[in-house]
Design a protein around this motif. Structure first.
Motif, PDB file in Angstrom:
ATOM      1  N   GLN A 166     -13.973  28.871 -29.452  1.00 24.05           N
ATOM      2  CA  GLN A 166     -13.028  29.898 -29.034  1.00 24.05           C
ATOM      3  C   GLN A 166     -11.901  29.293 -28.206  1.00 24.05           C
ATOM      4  N   ARG A 169      -9.031  28.257 -30.253  1.00 27.28           N
ATOM      5  CA  ARG A 169      -8.328  29.306 -30.994  1.00 27.28           C
ATOM      6  C   ARG A 169      -7.230  29.945 -30.162  1.00 27.28           C
ATOM      7  N   SER A 209      -2.921  25.440 -31.607  1.00 25.05           N
ATOM      8  CA  SER A 209      -3.659  26.150 -32.653  1.00 25.05           C
ATOM      9  C   SER A 209      -3.815  27.593 -32.245  1.00 25.05           C
ATOM     10  N   GLU A 211      -5.555  29.806 -34.387  1.00 25.74           N
ATOM     11  CA  GLU A 211      -6.464  30.291 -35.427  1.00 25.74           C
ATOM     12  C   GLU A 211      -7.188  31.543 -34.951  1.00 25.74           C
TER      13      GLU A 211
END
Length: 304
Positions: A166, A169, A209, A211
């Motif tokens: 996490q 992300r 990132s 994501e």
């Protein structure tokens, strides 16, 4: 007009590629299958989640003295350096403070391309260089001062796999690059590297990132613990039903000392906290294709 021409050129290239693949499928079926297998393998590696590689135990001395665990991870989404003289890209998460019954400490996750970490496996100089640069990066970007001493922990990951993934992300900090930079942090990093390995100049560059986590189904599962005659736990066993999975290569299995994470893209996701610490190095997994069942055995961790 220019945009239309670019689109036409792109369409022509795509059409040419598909024509070439059609011809290969007819004239060289085995070569075509091998080509497609390699492409699928590359795609799977790219989308594979970050994996624990090494955990460092350091100490913050300023502004507040406390222990710091640095999880160095391997992640294919982090680009490899283009050459030994180019910056080494990294992705870093947020420094998180954790409180348990015994003390307060911080945890930080940093990911590199697998090729960067592989070099450190066989070359102690490369490994020390990467660690020193990572610690210097932490000082510059998180505004802390670290002790000169550090050690490698006897486990690969501090904390849960899910927490680590996490952290990558979330949106990251700006890029750090040696090109055209005049700030003090970049100069110190360059000098540090020259002191360690003058023949291979490079510096760290951070990537970002964003994501987003996918919403996947939780499969049916069962957890059991095997014990010896005295009632001591020997092994934790996990049985997971994956009826829509046809091959084990469709799944990503990750085990840390404290938890397990199973991800089957577009199908299933299962994250479990383990009832006892396990030896992730001795974990074994078997997939029964006809039944669509994954069986994982995890020996309970025994302190030396």
């Amino acid at each position: 007009m220019e945009t239309r021409r670019d689109s036409e050129d792109m369409l022509a290239k795509v059409t040419q590629l598909w024509t070439m693949l059609d011809d290969m499928a007819e004239s060289n079926p085995e070569g075509y299958r091998q080509f497609m297998r390699e492409q699928l393998k590359d795609v799977k590696q790219y989308y594979a989640p970050p994996e624990p590689f090494l955990c460092l135990e350091a100490r913050i001395v300023d502004p507040t003295e406390k222990l710091l665990f640095v999880n160095i991870c391997s992640w294919s989404k982090v680009p490899a350096p283009q050459s030994p003289s180019e910056p080494v890209p990294l992705s870093a998460g947020k420094m998180e403070e954790v409180s348990d019954e015994s003390e307060v400490y911080s945890v930080l996750d940093i990911a590199y391309n697998p090729s960067v970490l592989e070099r450190g496996k066989d070359d102690p100089v490369e490994k020390d260089q990467l660690i020193c640069l990572s610690l210097k990066y932490i000082e510059e970007h998180y505004d802390v001062t670290l002790s000169h001493s550090y050690s490698s922990a006897n486990f690969k990951l501090k904390g849960k796999l899910e927490r680590m993934r996490q952290s990558f992300r979330r949106e990251q900090a700006p890029v750090l690059s040696s090109q055209g930079s005049t700030n003090k942090g970049d100069s110190e990093l360059t000098l540090l590297l020259k002191d360690v390995a003058p023949s291979k100049p490079c510096i760290i560059e951070e990537i970002s990132s964003t994501e987003a986590p996918e919403e996947l189904r939780t499969p049916a599962y069962a957890v059991s613990t095997r014990k010896d005659a005295d009632g001591n736990a020997l092994q934790i066993e996990l049985r997971v039903e994956l009826p829509e999975v046809h091959c084990i290569s469709e799944c990503n299995l990750s085990v840390s000392k404290d938890d397990i994470l199973i991800e089957c893209p577009d199908k299933y996701r299962l994250q479990l906290d383990l009832p006892q610490p396990v030896n992730e190095e001795a974990t074994a997994a078997t997939f029964y294709k006809r039944k669509g069942v994954l069986h994982v055995t995890m020996p309970v961790w025994r302190s030396k």
